[in-house]
Design a protein around this motif. Sequence first.
Motif, PDB file in Angstrom:
ATOM      1  N   LEU A  68       0.834  -1.200   0.000  1.00  0.00           N
ATOM      2  CA  LEU A  68       0.000   0.000   0.000  1.00  0.00           C
ATOM      3  C   LEU A  68       0.867   1.247   0.000  1.00  0.00           C
ATOM      4  O   LEU A  68       0.579   2.213  -0.712  1.00  0.00           O
ATOM      5  N   ARG A  69       1.927   1.233   0.781  1.00  0.00           N
ATOM      6  CA  ARG A  69       2.858   2.374   0.798  1.00  0.00           C
ATOM      7  C   ARG A  69       3.400   2.649  -0.600  1.00  0.00           C
ATOM      8  O   ARG A  69       3.439   3.796  -1.060  1.00  0.00           O
ATOM      9  N   ASP A  70       3.824   1.595  -1.301  1.00  0.00           N
ATOM     10  CA  ASP A  70       4.388   1.761  -2.639  1.00  0.00           C
ATOM     11  C   ASP A  70       3.350   2.296  -3.621  1.00  0.00           C
ATOM     12  O   ASP A  70       3.671   3.124  -4.493  1.00  0.00           O
ATOM     13  N   ALA A  71       2.090   1.816  -3.484  1.00  0.00           N
ATOM     14  CA  ALA A  71       1.038   2.288  -4.383  1.00  0.00           C
ATOM     15  C   ALA A  71       0.763   3.775  -4.161  1.00  0.00           C
ATOM     16  O   ALA A  71       0.600   4.541  -5.120  1.00  0.00           O
ATOM     17  N   ILE A  72       0.716   4.185  -2.900  1.00  0.00           N
ATOM     18  CA  ILE A  72       0.484   5.597  -2.590  1.00  0.00           C
ATOM     19  C   ILE A  72       1.648   6.448  -3.088  1.00  0.00           C
ATOM     20  O   ILE A  72       1.457   7.512  -3.683  1.00  0.00           O
ATOM     21  N   THR A  73       2.867   5.963  -2.856  1.00  0.00           N
ATOM     22  CA  THR A  73       4.057   6.698  -3.292  1.00  0.00           C
ATOM     23  C   THR A  73       4.049   6.917  -4.798  1.00  0.00           C
ATOM     24  O   THR A  73       4.319   8.022  -5.290  1.00  0.00           O
ATOM     25  N   THR A  74       3.714   5.869  -5.556  1.00  0.00           N
ATOM     26  CA  THR A  74       3.699   5.960  -7.016  1.00  0.00           C
ATOM     27  C   THR A  74       2.698   7.013  -7.494  1.00  0.00           C
ATOM     28  O   THR A  74       2.997   7.831  -8.372  1.00  0.00           O
ATOM     29  N   GLN A  75       1.500   7.011  -6.893  1.00  0.00           N
ATOM     30  CA  GLN A  75       0.485   7.968  -7.334  1.00  0.00           C
ATOM     31  C   GLN A  75       0.802   9.397  -6.904  1.00  0.00           C
ATOM     32  O   GLN A  75       0.474  10.351  -7.604  1.00  0.00           O
ATOM     33  N   LEU A  76       1.447   9.538  -5.741  1.00  0.00           N
ATOM     34  CA  LEU A  76       1.792  10.886  -5.275  1.00  0.00           C
ATOM     35  C   LEU A  76       2.885  11.533  -6.121  1.00  0.00           C
ATOM     36  O   LEU A  76       3.020  12.764  -6.116  1.00  0.00           O
ATOM     37  N   LYS A  77       3.645  10.738  -6.848  1.00  0.00           N
ATOM     38  CA  LYS A  77       4.714  11.293  -7.691  1.00  0.00           C
ATOM     39  C   LYS A  77       4.168  12.190  -8.794  1.00  0.00           C
ATOM     40  O   LYS A  77       4.906  12.992  -9.377  1.00  0.00           O
ATOM     41  N   GLU A  78       2.858  12.054  -9.070  1.00  0.00           N
ATOM     42  CA  GLU A  78       2.240  12.941 -10.057  1.00  0.00           C
ATOM     43  C   GLU A  78       2.039  14.348  -9.500  1.00  0.00           C
ATOM     44  O   GLU A  78       1.840  15.301 -10.260  1.00  0.00           O
ATOM     45  N   TYR A  79       2.099  14.472  -8.176  1.00  0.00           N
ATOM     46  CA  TYR A  79       1.800  15.756  -7.531  1.00  0.00           C
ATOM     47  C   TYR A  79       2.993  16.350  -6.789  1.00  0.00           C
ATOM     48  O   TYR A  79       2.997  17.550  -6.506  1.00  0.00           O
ATOM     49  N   MET A  80       3.978  15.522  -6.435  1.00  0.00           N
ATOM     50  CA  MET A  80       5.113  16.017  -5.668  1.00  0.00           C
ATOM     51  C   MET A  80       6.373  15.237  -6.018  1.00  0.00           C
ATOM     52  O   MET A  80       6.301  14.131  -6.561  1.00  0.00           O
ATOM     53  N   THR A  81       7.511  15.808  -5.702  1.00  0.00           N
ATOM     54  CA  THR A  81       8.797  15.193  -6.023  1.00  0.00           C
ATOM     55  C   THR A  81       9.273  14.313  -4.873  1.00  0.00           C
ATOM     56  O   THR A  81       9.334  14.751  -3.731  1.00  0.00           O
ATOM     57  N   ASN A  82       9.587  13.070  -5.209  1.00  0.00           N
ATOM     58  CA  ASN A  82      10.137  12.110  -4.238  1.00  0.00           C
ATOM     59  C   ASN A  82       9.352  12.065  -2.919  1.00  0.00           C
ATOM     60  O   ASN A  82       9.889  12.344  -1.842  1.00  0.00           O
TER      61      ASN A  82
END
Length: 202
Positions: free
Chosen positions: A94-108
């Motif tokens: 779940l952490r990885d899925a959230i991280t991947t989608q957040l990359k569209e809105y923020m850097t790293n």
Amino acid sequence: MKHTATSPFAAAALAAAFLTLLPVPASAKDPDKKPVSQPPGLSEEYRLGAGDKIRIEVYKDTQLSQSVQIRPDGKITLPLLGDLDATGRTPIELRDAITTQLKEYMTNPVVTVIVVEATAAVAYVMGEVNHPGAVTLQGGQLTVLQALAIAGGLKDFANAKNIRILRRSYIGVQTIAFNYKSAIGGSAPVYLRAGDTVVVPD
């Protein structure tokens, strides 16, 4: 024969020498490396289920950091991302899925998923058994054979060779075949996961 008593200083020296031979824990070798903590009773392979309460921390972003409970439909809702499937995933997945989608809105983005409170994990047995219903997964170590035994065993006209396990995950419902006769004959045990449904046909 006269024995010579060992002085306190000599005993301390011997103890210090012995301790230097013992292996040093990794955390002691690297003081900056912190051990990973998790709630008691949860294994590294724990999979999230409906009703679980989790805390999602997004580093340096208090608005995105949320405490949520997984809904009966297996989803959670987060700012920017909307609904996300959580049931069937490990906290790391779940952490990885959230991280991947957040990359569209923020850097790293740096995301942490913490299980705050886990609900009692259950599976379900239905069909041609004597006592259909829910069975509790004790530490996630319940096999299909054990679940069938808890359900009172198979009825006389049960189709023991074509039992199915329905397993819901974020990618859909998976059907797993289970042969009761092969299992009691010594084949590898099949372990249930929270939310699994064992269907025994006639």
